[in-house]
Design an enzyme around this catalytic site. Structure first.
Site, mmCIF file in Angstrom:
data_model
loop_
_atom_site.group_PDB
_atom_site.id
_atom_site.type_symbol
_atom_site.label_atom_id
_atom_site.label_comp_id
_atom_site.label_asym_id
_atom_site.label_seq_id
_atom_site.Cartn_x
_atom_site.Cartn_y
_atom_site.Cartn_z
ATOM 1 N N ASP A 96 -2.606 10.119 3.910
ATOM 2 C CA ASP A 96 -4.001 9.726 4.094
ATOM 3 C C ASP A 96 -4.708 10.734 4.995
ATOM 4 O O ASP A 96 -4.624 10.658 6.215
ATOM 5 C CB ASP A 96 -4.069 8.313 4.702
ATOM 6 C CG ASP A 96 -5.494 7.821 4.864
ATOM 7 O OD1 ASP A 96 -6.419 8.475 4.334
ATOM 8 O OD2 ASP A 96 -5.685 6.765 5.518
ATOM 9 N N GLU A 138 -9.434 3.710 2.150
ATOM 10 C CA GLU A 138 -8.912 3.857 0.780
ATOM 11 C C GLU A 138 -7.863 2.816 0.429
ATOM 12 O O GLU A 138 -7.687 2.486 -0.744
ATOM 13 C CB GLU A 138 -8.325 5.265 0.611
ATOM 14 C CG GLU A 138 -6.877 5.466 1.091
ATOM 15 C CD GLU A 138 -6.669 5.241 2.582
ATOM 16 O OE1 GLU A 138 -7.662 5.307 3.343
ATOM 17 O OE2 GLU A 138 -5.522 4.980 3.006
ATOM 18 N N ASP A 169 -12.178 7.087 3.920
ATOM 19 C CA ASP A 169 -10.960 6.810 4.694
ATOM 20 C C ASP A 169 -10.561 5.331 4.592
ATOM 21 O O ASP A 169 -9.463 4.958 4.998
ATOM 22 C CB ASP A 169 -11.177 7.220 6.148
ATOM 23 C CG ASP A 169 -9.877 7.380 6.913
ATOM 24 O OD1 ASP A 169 -8.799 7.348 6.277
ATOM 25 O OD2 ASP A 169 -9.945 7.532 8.147
ATOM 26 N N LYS A 192 -10.145 12.625 8.453
ATOM 27 C CA LYS A 192 -9.648 12.206 9.762
ATOM 28 C C LYS A 192 -9.605 13.408 10.702
ATOM 29 O O LYS A 192 -9.675 14.553 10.263
ATOM 30 C CB LYS A 192 -8.213 11.671 9.619
ATOM 31 C CG LYS A 192 -8.097 10.316 8.966
ATOM 32 C CD LYS A 192 -6.641 9.836 8.993
ATOM 33 C CE LYS A 192 -6.475 8.517 8.281
ATOM 34 N NZ LYS A 192 -7.133 7.394 8.968
ATOM 35 N N ASP A 210 1.653 6.211 5.597
ATOM 36 C CA ASP A 210 0.667 5.269 5.065
ATOM 37 C C ASP A 210 1.111 4.616 3.746
ATOM 38 O O ASP A 210 0.360 3.887 3.131
ATOM 39 C CB ASP A 210 -0.685 5.991 4.897
ATOM 40 C CG ASP A 210 -1.874 5.069 5.085
ATOM 41 O OD1 ASP A 210 -1.718 4.008 5.712
ATOM 42 O OD2 ASP A 210 -2.966 5.420 4.587
ATOM 43 N N ARG A 229 -7.659 -0.417 0.829
ATOM 44 C CA ARG A 229 -8.196 -1.625 0.179
ATOM 45 C C ARG A 229 -8.583 -1.359 -1.271
ATOM 46 O O ARG A 229 -8.576 -2.262 -2.098
ATOM 47 C CB ARG A 229 -9.378 -2.169 1.006
ATOM 48 C CG ARG A 229 -10.573 -1.253 1.063
ATOM 49 C CD ARG A 229 -11.526 -1.612 2.207
ATOM 50 N NE ARG A 229 -11.014 -1.202 3.519
ATOM 51 C CZ ARG A 229 -11.600 -1.468 4.677
ATOM 52 N NH1 ARG A 229 -12.736 -2.157 4.708
ATOM 53 N NH2 ARG A 229 -11.069 -1.053 5.808
ATOM 54 N N LYS A 283 0.839 -1.209 0.000
ATOM 55 C CA LYS A 283 0.000 0.000 0.000
ATOM 56 C C LYS A 283 0.867 1.250 0.000
ATOM 57 O O LYS A 283 1.693 1.446 0.890
ATOM 58 C CB LYS A 283 -0.916 -0.014 1.235
ATOM 59 C CG LYS A 283 -1.684 1.299 1.462
ATOM 60 C CD LYS A 283 -2.618 1.221 2.683
ATOM 61 C CE LYS A 283 -3.244 2.582 3.002
ATOM 62 N NZ LYS A 283 -4.145 2.543 4.177
HETATM 63 N N1 BES Z 1 -4.306 4.305 7.013
HETATM 64 C C1 BES Z 1 -5.456 3.997 7.784
HETATM 65 C C2 BES Z 1 -5.182 2.946 8.843
HETATM 66 C C3 BES Z 1 -4.249 3.324 9.957
HETATM 67 C C4 BES Z 1 -4.743 3.841 11.123
HETATM 68 C C5 BES Z 1 -2.898 3.097 9.849
HETATM 69 C C6 BES Z 1 -3.889 4.165 12.158
HETATM 70 C C7 BES Z 1 -2.036 3.399 10.874
HETATM 71 C C8 BES Z 1 -2.524 3.936 12.037
HETATM 72 C C9 BES Z 1 -6.574 3.505 6.878
HETATM 73 O O1 BES Z 1 -6.585 4.016 5.595
HETATM 74 C C10 BES Z 1 -7.864 3.899 7.522
HETATM 75 O O2 BES Z 1 -8.081 5.060 7.666
HETATM 76 N N2 BES Z 1 -8.685 2.911 7.867
HETATM 77 C C11 BES Z 1 -9.949 3.174 8.475
HETATM 78 C C12 BES Z 1 -10.962 2.237 7.862
HETATM 79 C C13 BES Z 1 -12.376 2.477 8.332
HETATM 80 C C14 BES Z 1 -12.862 3.809 7.822
HETATM 81 C C15 BES Z 1 -13.240 1.357 7.827
HETATM 82 C C16 BES Z 1 -9.813 2.913 9.960
HETATM 83 O O3 BES Z 1 -9.181 1.921 10.329
HETATM 84 O O4 BES Z 1 -10.303 3.695 10.740
HETATM 85 ZN ZN ZN Z 2 -4.792 4.643 4.828
HETATM 86 MN MN MN Z 3 -7.611 5.881 5.488
#
Ligand code: BES
Ligand code: ZN
Ligand code: MN
Length: 487
Positions: free
Chosen positions: A260, A339, A337, A267, A278, A341, A255
C-alpha cells in the site's frame, strides 16, 4: 517457518533433555512446582522451593530462574502467573526461548488438562518463529521440544492441535513478512492455493483478471489499475466430512493489499515502510481455512481474499473518480489511500451472496484504529451482539484482545457523497475506523457480519512472550478458537 519437532511424552519416558522446564506458581510466598512427579529422568525433583529461593525468583507468567546441581539437566522454573491460558502460553514461550541452539527442551505440564497442555506447547512453538528467508545465515533454534506429563492421556491431541495452530500462524507470518517485491498478488495467490490444495476437505479457486472483470469487482479493479501487477481473488472452501444442508457456514474475508503506497494520495516514506504487511487479513483467512481440517472444525468455512497492490501511476485511479462495486453501489474515491474498503466491498458482496450463517472480515484498515486502541487491541464491529461476544471471548482466551466499537447509523452521513452512493473517506480527524466499518456495512446486506480492524496489532516492533517482531497474524488464533467452538 517453524520446523522444530515437538513431541508429547510421558515424563518417565523422556529421552535426552538439556533443559527441563517446570511450571511454578506462588503458594503463599513459596514457589510451588505444579504437577511435577518426584522423579524425572532418574533424579529427584524438588516440589517446593524454600522462602529464600522464593524471594529470588518470580512466579509471574513467563518469569524464570535456572538452577543447576540437582544431578540432571538444568532445571528452569517458569512462572505460570494465575494459571490461565495466557500464563501457560507465556510459560511455554519462556521455556523455548531459554533453550540454546540445538538443545533439547522438555516442558512439564499438568496431566489431564488439555487446555493447559495445548497452550504451553503453543507458546513454546510460537516463540520459535523466525523469518530468515532473506538472511544469508540462518539463526539456529532449539533442537527439539518435548511436552511431558505424568499421564499421556489426551496429550497427543493437545500437542498436535498446538502444532497445527503454530504452523498456521507461521504460514501467515511468512506471507506477511515477505517483501512486496517477492510477493505480488499473483505470487500470493499461488502460495495460498498451494497451501489450501494440501488441506483435506478443502478446495480452492483463483480468479485472474479476466474473471474479476466478468464478476464486476469494480473496487478491486479500480485499486489494481495503477499497478503493473494484475489482481487476484482467492476463494477457498472447507466442507467437513459430516456436513449437511443444516451445517452452519462461516465466511471469512481478508484484505490482501500486498503493498500500500497510498496510490496517487501517496503515503510518506515513513508511512510506507511497513506496508508490505497490508495483506495480513488475506494471509490470516487463508491460514485459518488451511487449519480447519486438522483442528476438526465442524462447520463449513469459506475464505475470500482479494489481492492487489495499491500503486501510483499514469493508469492509477484518481481522487474524484467513481467506481462501481459488485452490488452496483457507486463509490467516490476522494483519497486513493483508503483502498482497503474498496477491495473488501466486492469480496463482502461475494460472501453475502453465499447467504452464510456468519461473515467475518479481517483488515489492516485504518490508521485511526491505531490511534483509538494502540498496538495490542483490535477494533471489532458487529451487526449482532452474540457474534460480537463470541469474538470477544475468543480474543480474550487467545490473548488477542479486541474491543467492541459502534456501527452508528447516524454516522452514515460521514460517508455521504455528492456524486455517488458514498465516498471512501469519512470526516477529517473523526471516527475514521468507524466510518470505514460503516462503509463496509454497505456491502453485507442482511448477513450477520463482524469486522476486525487490526491495523495496530497486525504487526509488532517488539518481541515479548510468544509474540515475535514483524507480522503477528493477530486474530488468526481468535478465528480458529471461534471456529472450533461452533457446531
Ligand atoms: N493500510 C492503511 C491502514 C494502516 C495504517 C494499516 C497504518 C496499518 C498501519 C489503509 O489503507 C490506509 O491507508 N488508510 C487511511 C484511510 C484514510 C485515507 C481515510 C488511513 O487510515 O490513513
Ligand atoms: Zn491499506
Ligand atoms: Mn491505504
Amino acid at each position: 517457518m517453524t520446523t522444530i519437532p515437538v513431541a508429547p511424552s510421558k515424563v518417565a519416558d523422556l529421552g535426552e533433555v538439556d533443559l527441563l522446564v517446570l511450571p511454578v506458581r506462588d503458594d503463599d510466598g513459596a514457589v510451588l512446582a505444579v504437577a511435577v512427579p518426584e522423579n524425572v529422568a532418574g533424579f529427584s525433583v524438588p516440589q517446593v522451593f524454600d522462602e529464600d529461593f522464593a524471594r529470588s525468583t518470580g512466579t509471574g507468567a513467563g518469569e524464570s530462574t535456572a538452577i543447576r546441581g540437582f544431578g540432571g539437566p538444568t532445571l528452569l522454573l517458569v512462572g505460570i502467573g494465575s494459571g490461565d491460558l495466557e500464563g501457560w502460553r507465556r510459560f511455554g514461550a519462556a521455556a523455548s526461548r531459554a533453550g540454546r541452539p540445538g538443545q533439547h527442551v522438555a516442558l512439564v505440564v499438568p496431566p489431564k488438562d488439555a487446555a493447559a497442555q495445548e497452550a504451553a506447547a503453543l507458546g513454546a512453538l510460537l516463540a520459535t518463529y523466525r523469518f530468515d528467508r532473506h538472511r544469508s545465515t540462518q539463526r539456529e533454534g532449539v533442537g527439539s521440544i518435548a511436552v511431558a506429563s505424568s499421564s499421556i492421556v489426551g496429550l497427543d491431541k493437545a500437542v498436535a492441535s498446538a502444532a497445527t495452530t503454530a504452523d498456521a500462524v507461521a504460514f501467515a507470518k511468512d506471507l506477511i513478512n515477505e517483501p512486496a517485491g517477492h510477493l505480488s498478488p499473483s505470487e500470493m495467490a499461488k502460495r495460498a492455493a498451494t497451501r489450501l490444495k494440501a488441506a483435506k476437505h478443502t478446495t480452492v479457486e483463483v480468479w485472474e483478471k479476466a474473471r474479476i472483470e466478468k464478476e464486476k469487482l469494480g473496487g478491486l479493479l479500480g485499486v489494481a489499475q495503477g499497478s503493473l501487477e494484475p489482481p487476484r481473488l482467492v476463494i477457498g472452501r472447507y466442507v467437513p466430512e459430516k456436513a449437511t444442508a443444516k451445517t452452519p457456514h462461516i465466511v471469512l474475508v481478508g484484505k490482501g493489499v500486498t503493498f500500500d503506497s497510498g496510490g496517487l494520495s501517496l503515503k510518506t516514506g515513513a508511512g510506507m515502510m511497513t506496508m508490505k504487511t497490508d495483506m495480513s487479513g488475506a494471509a490470516i483467512v487463508v491460514a485459518a481455512l488451511g487449519a480447519c481440517d486438522d483442528l476438526g472444525v465442524k462447520v463449513k468455512v469459506t475464505a475470500i481474499a482479494p489481492m492487489t497492490e495499491n500503486m501510483p501511476s499514469g493508469s492509477a485511479v484518481r481522487p474524484g473518480d467513481v467506481l462501481t462495486a459488485r452490488n452496483g453501489k457507486t463509490m467516490e474515491i476522494l483519497n486513493t489511500d483508503a483502498e482497503g474498503r474498496l477491495i473488501l466491498a466486492d469480496a463482502l458482496c461475494i460472501g453475502a451472496e453465499m447467504e452464510p450463517t456468519v461473515m467475518i472480515d479481517v483488515a489492516t484498515l485504518t490508521g485511526a484504529q491505531v490511534v483509538a486502541l494502540g498496538s495490542d487491541i483490535a477494533a471489532s464491529y458487529a451487526t449482532d451482539q452474540a457474534l460480537s461476544n463470541a469474538l470477544f471471548d475468543a480474543g480474550e482466551a487467545e490473548g488477542e484482545h479486541n474491543w467492541p466499537m459502534p456501527l452508528p447509523a447516524y454516522y452514515r452521513s460521514h460517508i455521504d457523497s455528492e456524486v455517488a452512493d458514498m465516498k471512501n473517506i469519512g470526516k477529517t480527524g473523526e471516527a475514521g475506523s468507524v466510518s470505514a466499518a460503516l462503509f463496509l456495512q454497505e456491502f453485507v446486506g442482511e448477513t450477520t457480519w463482524a469486522h476486525l480492524d487490526i491495523a495496530g496489532p497486525g504487526r509488532s516492533e517488539v518481541e515479548s512472550g510468544y509474540k515475535t517482531r514483524g507480522a503477528t497474524a493477530f486474530s488468526l488464533r481468535t478465528l480458529l478458537t471461534y471456529l472450533r467452538t461452533l457446531r
